[in-house]
Design a protein around this motif. Structure first.
Motif, mmCIF file in Angstrom:
data_model
loop_
_atom_site.group_PDB
_atom_site.id
_atom_site.type_symbol
_atom_site.label_atom_id
_atom_site.label_comp_id
_atom_site.label_asym_id
_atom_site.label_seq_id
_atom_site.Cartn_x
_atom_site.Cartn_y
_atom_site.Cartn_z
ATOM 1 N N ILE A 1 0.180 4.332 -2.764
ATOM 2 C CA ILE A 1 0.293 5.503 -2.522
ATOM 3 C C ILE A 1 1.236 6.675 -3.088
ATOM 4 C CG2 ILE A 1 0.112 7.248 -0.778
ATOM 5 C CD1 ILE A 1 -1.795 4.805 0.997
ATOM 6 N N ASN A 2 2.319 6.105 -3.194
ATOM 7 C CA ASN A 2 3.463 6.988 -3.308
ATOM 8 C C ASN A 2 3.654 7.041 -5.059
ATOM 9 O OD1 ASN A 2 5.070 7.432 -1.322
ATOM 10 N ND2 ASN A 2 6.435 5.858 -0.821
ATOM 11 N N LYS B 1 1.175 6.804 -6.835
ATOM 12 C CA LYS B 1 -0.502 7.845 -7.244
ATOM 13 C C LYS B 1 0.015 9.274 -6.862
ATOM 14 C CE LYS B 1 -3.920 4.331 -6.265
ATOM 15 N NZ LYS B 1 -5.257 4.642 -5.804
ATOM 16 N N ILE B 2 0.862 9.578 -5.880
ATOM 17 C CA ILE B 2 1.390 10.776 -5.858
ATOM 18 C C ILE B 2 2.424 11.448 -6.433
ATOM 19 C CG2 ILE B 2 3.034 12.552 -4.227
ATOM 20 C CD1 ILE B 2 1.601 10.906 -1.997
ATOM 21 N N ARG C 1 0.927 -1.274 -0.388
ATOM 22 C CA ARG C 1 -0.089 0.380 0.106
ATOM 23 C C ARG C 1 0.939 0.959 -0.068
ATOM 24 N NH1 ARG C 1 -4.475 0.502 -2.224
ATOM 25 N NH2 ARG C 1 -4.274 2.265 -0.930
#
Length: 56
Positions: free
Chosen positions: A43-44, A46-47, A39
């Motif tokens: 998330i990284n 997507k950023i 996860r």
């Protein structure tokens, strides 16, 4: 002269006052180091995509 509504169904310790218990799978996913690592990278990523789009 205010009209206050009295709520009669507010008995303590009703089932509605307790949050639902997480399932065994949910507890595993919350505590699994492997899943947390995956996860973290999702998330990284997507950023990072968001930053790359904003740079252009």
């Amino acid at each position: 002269m205010t009209d206050k509504k009295i709520v009669k169904n507010r008995e303590p310790y009703q089932q509605a006052y307790y949050p639902p218990m997480p399932t065994r799978f949910v507890r595993y996913m919350r505590t699994s180091v492997v899943w947390q690592f995956v996860r973290f990278w999702i998330i990284n990523y997507k950023i990072f995509k968001l930053l790359v789009k904003s740079a252009h």
